[in-house]
Design a protein around this motif. Structure first.
Motif, mmCIF file in Angstrom:
data_model
loop_
_atom_site.group_PDB
_atom_site.id
_atom_site.type_symbol
_atom_site.label_atom_id
_atom_site.label_comp_id
_atom_site.label_asym_id
_atom_site.label_seq_id
_atom_site.Cartn_x
_atom_site.Cartn_y
_atom_site.Cartn_z
ATOM 1 N N GLY A 174 -41.996 -19.214 23.638
ATOM 2 C CA GLY A 174 -43.085 -18.256 23.460
ATOM 3 C C GLY A 174 -43.721 -17.895 24.775
ATOM 4 O O GLY A 174 -43.215 -18.233 25.846
ATOM 5 N N GLY A 193 -46.041 -19.081 26.220
ATOM 6 C CA GLY A 193 -46.396 -20.243 27.029
ATOM 7 C C GLY A 193 -45.391 -20.561 28.116
ATOM 8 O O GLY A 193 -45.682 -21.344 29.027
ATOM 9 N N PRO A 215 -44.398 -11.849 21.182
ATOM 10 C CA PRO A 215 -44.753 -11.365 22.520
ATOM 11 C C PRO A 215 -43.561 -11.402 23.479
ATOM 12 O O PRO A 215 -43.413 -10.546 24.338
ATOM 13 N N GLN A 234 -42.430 -13.251 10.797
ATOM 14 C CA GLN A 234 -42.622 -12.312 9.695
ATOM 15 C C GLN A 234 -41.952 -10.969 9.924
ATOM 16 O O GLN A 234 -41.348 -10.405 9.028
ATOM 17 N N GLY A 287 -43.890 -23.658 23.881
ATOM 18 C CA GLY A 287 -44.854 -22.654 24.338
ATOM 19 C C GLY A 287 -45.154 -21.598 23.302
ATOM 20 O O GLY A 287 -45.414 -20.455 23.619
ATOM 21 N N ALA A 330 -48.830 -19.085 15.256
ATOM 22 C CA ALA A 330 -49.575 -18.141 14.408
ATOM 23 C C ALA A 330 -48.859 -17.981 13.068
ATOM 24 O O ALA A 330 -47.656 -18.194 12.983
ATOM 25 N N ILE A 339 -43.458 -28.234 21.285
ATOM 26 C CA ILE A 339 -43.905 -28.616 22.627
ATOM 27 C C ILE A 339 -44.962 -27.604 23.043
ATOM 28 O O ILE A 339 -44.678 -26.414 23.150
ATOM 29 N N ASP A 342 -51.426 -27.346 24.571
ATOM 30 C CA ASP A 342 -52.731 -27.400 23.921
ATOM 31 C C ASP A 342 -52.672 -28.299 22.680
ATOM 32 O O ASP A 342 -52.014 -27.959 21.697
ATOM 33 N N ALA A 368 -44.054 -27.378 28.738
ATOM 34 C CA ALA A 368 -42.689 -27.062 28.277
ATOM 35 C C ALA A 368 -41.725 -26.911 29.460
ATOM 36 O O ALA A 368 -40.547 -27.235 29.344
HETATM 37 C C1 LIG Z 1 -48.269 -7.772 11.455
HETATM 38 C C2 LIG Z 1 -47.923 -8.827 12.467
HETATM 39 C C3 LIG Z 1 -46.637 -9.308 12.511
HETATM 40 C C4 LIG Z 1 -46.281 -10.295 13.433
HETATM 41 N N1 LIG Z 1 -45.002 -10.761 13.419
HETATM 42 C C5 LIG Z 1 -44.683 -11.769 14.255
HETATM 43 C C6 LIG Z 1 -43.382 -12.351 14.220
HETATM 44 O O1 LIG Z 1 -42.499 -11.917 13.472
HETATM 45 N N2 LIG Z 1 -43.114 -13.370 15.050
HETATM 46 C C7 LIG Z 1 -44.044 -13.885 15.926
HETATM 47 O O2 LIG Z 1 -43.731 -14.847 16.645
HETATM 48 N N3 LIG Z 1 -45.270 -13.352 15.987
HETATM 49 C C8 LIG Z 1 -45.614 -12.308 15.187
HETATM 50 N N4 LIG Z 1 -46.860 -11.780 15.276
HETATM 51 C C9 LIG Z 1 -47.735 -12.200 16.392
HETATM 52 C C10 LIG Z 1 -48.453 -13.501 16.115
HETATM 53 O O3 LIG Z 1 -49.654 -13.245 15.431
HETATM 54 C C11 LIG Z 1 -48.780 -14.202 17.442
HETATM 55 O O4 LIG Z 1 -49.548 -13.330 18.239
HETATM 56 C C12 LIG Z 1 -47.566 -14.641 18.222
HETATM 57 O O5 LIG Z 1 -46.686 -15.394 17.412
HETATM 58 C C13 LIG Z 1 -47.986 -15.480 19.409
HETATM 59 O O6 LIG Z 1 -46.883 -15.739 20.238
HETATM 60 P P1 LIG Z 1 -46.884 -16.996 21.205
HETATM 61 O O7 LIG Z 1 -47.159 -18.221 20.424
HETATM 62 O O8 LIG Z 1 -45.621 -16.944 21.973
HETATM 63 O O9 LIG Z 1 -48.037 -16.663 22.238
HETATM 64 P P2 LIG Z 1 -49.516 -17.239 22.342
HETATM 65 O O10 LIG Z 1 -50.263 -17.117 21.093
HETATM 66 O O11 LIG Z 1 -50.075 -16.633 23.581
HETATM 67 O O12 LIG Z 1 -49.292 -18.779 22.575
HETATM 68 C C14 LIG Z 1 -48.756 -19.353 23.717
HETATM 69 C C15 LIG Z 1 -48.826 -20.853 23.534
HETATM 70 O O13 LIG Z 1 -48.207 -21.506 24.619
HETATM 71 C C16 LIG Z 1 -48.972 -22.629 24.989
HETATM 72 N N5 LIG Z 1 -48.662 -22.906 26.407
HETATM 73 C C17 LIG Z 1 -49.128 -22.267 27.507
HETATM 74 N N6 LIG Z 1 -48.554 -22.778 28.601
HETATM 75 C C18 LIG Z 1 -47.712 -23.746 28.199
HETATM 76 C C19 LIG Z 1 -46.820 -24.632 28.874
HETATM 77 N N7 LIG Z 1 -46.669 -24.605 30.196
HETATM 78 N N8 LIG Z 1 -46.113 -25.516 28.115
HETATM 79 C C20 LIG Z 1 -46.248 -25.557 26.775
HETATM 80 N N9 LIG Z 1 -47.063 -24.730 26.092
HETATM 81 C C21 LIG Z 1 -47.780 -23.834 26.789
HETATM 82 C C22 LIG Z 1 -50.397 -22.248 24.724
HETATM 83 O O14 LIG Z 1 -51.168 -23.417 24.484
HETATM 84 C C23 LIG Z 1 -50.241 -21.395 23.465
HETATM 85 O O15 LIG Z 1 -50.375 -22.192 22.294
HETATM 86 C C24 LIG Z 1 -47.236 -10.803 14.358
HETATM 87 C C25 LIG Z 1 -48.526 -10.314 14.316
HETATM 88 C C26 LIG Z 1 -48.884 -9.336 13.393
HETATM 89 C C27 LIG Z 1 -50.283 -8.859 13.347
#
Ligand SMILES: Cc1cc2nc3c(=O)[nH]c(=O)nc-3n(C[C@H](O)[C@H](O)[C@H](O)COP(=O)(O)OP(=O)(O)OC[C@H]3O[C@@H](n4cnc5c(N)ncnc54)[C@H](O)[C@@H]3O)c2cc1C
Ligand SMILES: Nc1ncnc2c1ncn2[C@@H]1O[C@H](COP(=O)(O)O)[C@@H](O)[C@H]1O
Lengths: 278, 366
Positions: B247, B249, B275, B290, B304, B308, B324, B327, B344
């Motif tokens: 992700g 992260g 993202p 989703q 990372g 959500a 992994i 936070d 990570a």
């Molecule tokens: C209608 C709708 C549909 C969606 N569909 C999808 C979908 O299909 N799939 C999807 O994934 N999302 C979807 N989303 C987006 C979803 O809501 C989240 O925004 C998204 O999943 C967040 O991605 P993320 O966890 O990579 O990023 P972030 O939320 O930014 O999280 C990053 C994470 O990494 C951690 N981190 C940071 N640095 C490090 C490190 N060095 N080592 C380890 N961890 C670290 C942080 O603590 C944080 O928890 C959708 C949203 C909407 C509104």
């Protein structure tokens, strides 16, 4: 060529937060955008108009503030915009929404016949992909969903050929106008509006229609009344009954953490060890 | 087309009775699963739905049926046989040349006719490109409620209605939707959300055959050709046994290699959160969640990724989830099986190395 594009104003989901205590969506102050999937359809409609002449009318059903989204469409180059707004539409699910929009399009067609309707693939708030097919059925139009490319439109013959994404491949379909198309994301890139369009948008007065203007005399199919689905409960997902087993990290090197993890995982799931590396 | 069908075509909205109009909804009986047969193959989501439909049918004490539409070819008969083996008590069958390839009109007309004739109370379809196209059209001709992309289906004992749960927009929320006064109650479910039921080879049941009424001349849309995807385009992610995902992260695109390396050592596939696919770090068809793929691997490793709800609903079917995340309060730890609070960028390579050594040792021992 007269094309109607249905767009929806949606909250920018990237900025939505959930209230930690009440578990409700905090919409206040969240900026709104045009549903991103609708822009691929709008761009395709504008291209067809540029190619074949005619006009693009953009419509949306929503609150007054949706005027902003419609004006944005004008600034991209759409010719006209209509806001469908009325108390009777409040609480519409997809069935009621497609009824209201289909009625509006039929009404628009009384003045200038409609050759094509474009909808987005889906919305990011409703996310059902149902409204497009719903409109097509109600207007007895051919329905072309998940279109990756409009290959050609022959206005004289009233024919259209498109590439439609299906499971495991692409269907090349030929059909008759009028038809309804939903475009696949990434199928084109939204243009920058010209200066002229920008100025026009600033001055443009969006027409506001209520249910009567849209030619709806009986409101039984509108809003909450006309919506078969009922939202009974909104809730936060429950945590798993069994908590995650956390691997201790204090004072350990990453390699020691990795080994500790594998030892724990394989102790509990011995079969998994044989599955890996296959 | 008979006069009656013509009428139905012209006024689609009048088709479904509703309780408010004094219609008797109790005549709607049984759970139906649409068996998605395309170019000789049934989409596995249909079997997953038969597994889920079985639970609903048992709870209601009603039969479970498959609905097969297709050409007059052996694959269509085979689809019926398989439907029985995956749990259907009976199969409603409609075949003819007009149903050779999927097109909205003949399929919608055929299914509308079947539903209006045999009156099921619940109708489930896969949320594939075909299923979504068809479900949206069908719900309109039947003028009934349709809940898309459900992640859980239950029967509400009080009302005997289908309680269909799906993620709702924006935040970490789910909502449960009912269709109380209209029948059938329709829902779509994405591939891999429900478990694949066991197959009972040789199990058979009753086939109820019904003729399609729409002649080819009435079908306006024609298929000129079909361009199959190359193997490279057919991402196998949804059906992989082991998946590693990264992700936001991970910080930057170059770091994604750490995820790919680990996936390679494990013999699995890789994917990412939204993202990451939106930013183009990896291709869009590798998005998990989703609006991406739903997966059901034996092992899922998320690095990372915050966890959500839109991501969670895509991975909850995994047997083992390793998270992994730096936070300790990240929501992903609410549904992971094993968790590591850490960086990570350090843990991933360490894990790859540790596994490489174990695999080498296993090979040496053989
Ligand atoms: C209608 C709708 C549909 C969606 N569909 C999808 C979908 O299909 N799939 C999807 O994934 N999302 C979807 N989303 C987006 C979803 O809501 C989240 O925004 C998204 O999943 C967040 O991605 P993320 O966890 O990579 O990023 P972030 O939320 O930014 O999280 C990053 C994470 O990494 C951690 N981190 C940071 N640095 C490090 C490190 N060095 N080592 C380890 N961890 C670290 C942080 O603590 C944080 O928890 C959708 C949203 C909407 C509104
Ligand atoms: N209120 C609305 N006003 C205008 N168009 C809409 C509205 N709701 C949905 N649509 C159109 O229907 C498409 C599919 O929406 P949905 O079924 O909610 O996923 C959208 O991309 C829009 O083009």
């Amino acid at each position: 060529m007269h094309i109607v594009v249905c767009i929806k104003q949606v909250p920018d989901s990237a900025q939505i937060r959930v209230h930690p205590v009440t578990n409700t969506i905090m919409r206040q102050g969240v900026p709104t955008i045009i549903n991103p999937y609708d822009l691929f359809s709008l761009e395709e409609a504008l291209r067809l108009r540029d190619q074949l002449g005619g006009k693009v009318t953009v419509i949306t059903m929503g609150p007054k503030m949706a005027i902003e989204a419609l004006k944005k469409c004008i600034s991209y180059g759409a010719d006209d915009a209509i806001l469908l707004t009325d108390k009777v539409f409040a609480g519409s699910d997809t069935l009621a929404t497609s009824f209201a929009l289909a009625s509006t399009i039929a009404k628009i067609g009384e003045t200038t016949p409609v050759d094509m309707v474009f909808c987005g693939k889906q919305t990011i708030d409703g996310d059902t992909a149902q409204v497009g097919p719903g409109i097509a059925r109600r207007l007895h139009m051919q329905q072309l969903t998940y279109v990756a490319q409009v290959e050609k439109v022959d206005l004289d013959k009233g024919e259209i050929v498109v590439h439609r994404r299906s499971e495991g491949g692409v269907q090349v379909l030929a059909t008759k106008l009028p038809c309804l198309v939903t475009m696949l994301e990434g199928s084109n890139v939204m243009r920058y509006g010209s200066m002229d369009d920008l100025f026009r948008a600033a001055r443009y007065e969006v027409a506001e229609w209520d249910h009567k203007a849209a030619g709806i005399t009986v409101t039984a199919q509108c809003g909450l009344k006309g919506s078969p689905t009922v939202v009974k409960k909104v809730f936060a997902p429950p945590a798993r009954a069994v908590k995650a087993e956390m691997i201790k990290t204090e004072g350990k090197t990453p390699r020691e953490v990795a080994d500790a993890l594998l030892t724990s995982v394989f102790a509990k799931h011995p079969k998994l060890e044989m599955e890996i590396g296959q | 087309m008979s006069a009656e069908d013509q009428d139905q075509e012209q006024t689609p909205v009048a088709a479904a009775p509703r309780r408010g109009d004094g219609a008797d909804l109790s005549v709607y009986h049984g759970v139906w699963v649409f068996v998605e047969l395309e170019r000789g193959k049934v989409h596995p989501v249909s079997w997953e739905l038969l597994g889920e439909g079985r639970k609903l049918a048992t709870h209601l004490g009603v039969p479970l049926s498959g609905v097969v539409l297709g050409p007059d070819q052996p694959a269509t008969q085979e689809a019926c046989d398989h439907a029985f083996e995956y749990g259907a008590d009976s199969v409603y069958l409609m075949r003819g040349p007009v149903l050779t390839d999927y097109r909205t009109d003949p399929y919608t007309a055929g299914l509308t006719d079947l539903v209006n004739t045999f009156k099921p109370e619940i109708m489930l379809l896969g949320a594939s490109t075909l299923g979504r196209d068809l479900a949206g059209a069908l719900a309109t001709t039947l003028a009934t409620g349709l809940t898309a992309d459900c992640t859980e289906l239950r029967i509400d004992d009080e009302t005997r209605s289908l309680a269909a749960t799906r993620p709702t927009f924006g935040g970490s929320l789910l909502c449960t939707i009912h269709t109380l006064e209209y029948r059938p109650q329709m829902a779509t479910v994405r591939p891999r959300v429900m478990a694949m039921p066991d197959r009972v080879p040789g199990k058979r049941g009753q086939i109820i055959e019904h003729q399609p009424k729409m002649p080819e001349e009435d079908v306006i849309t024609k298929i000129l050709s079909f361009i199959p995807d190359s193997d490279a385009e057919k991402a196998q992610l949804a059906y992989a046994d082991i998946v590693v995902a990264g992700g936001r992260g991970l910080g930057k695109p170059e770091n994604f290699k750490l995820v790919q390396d680990l996936a390679a050592v494990l013999g699995g596939d890789y994917g990412g959160s939204r993202p990451v696919t939106h930013a183009g770090w990896i291709s869009a068809d590798r998005q998990i969640g989703q609006t991406g793929k739903t997966i059901r691997p034996k092992l899922y490793i998320a690095a990372g990724i915050s966890g959500a709800i839109q991501h969670r609903v895509g991975v909850e079917g995994a047997d083992v989830i390793i998270a992994i995340n730096s936070d300790p309060n990240a929501p992903i730890f609410d549904f992971a099986t094993f968790g590591i609070v850490g960086d990570a960028l350090q843990i991933l390579p360490a894990l790859t190395e540790a596994l490489q050594e174990r695999l080498a040792a296993r090979k040496a021992a053989q």
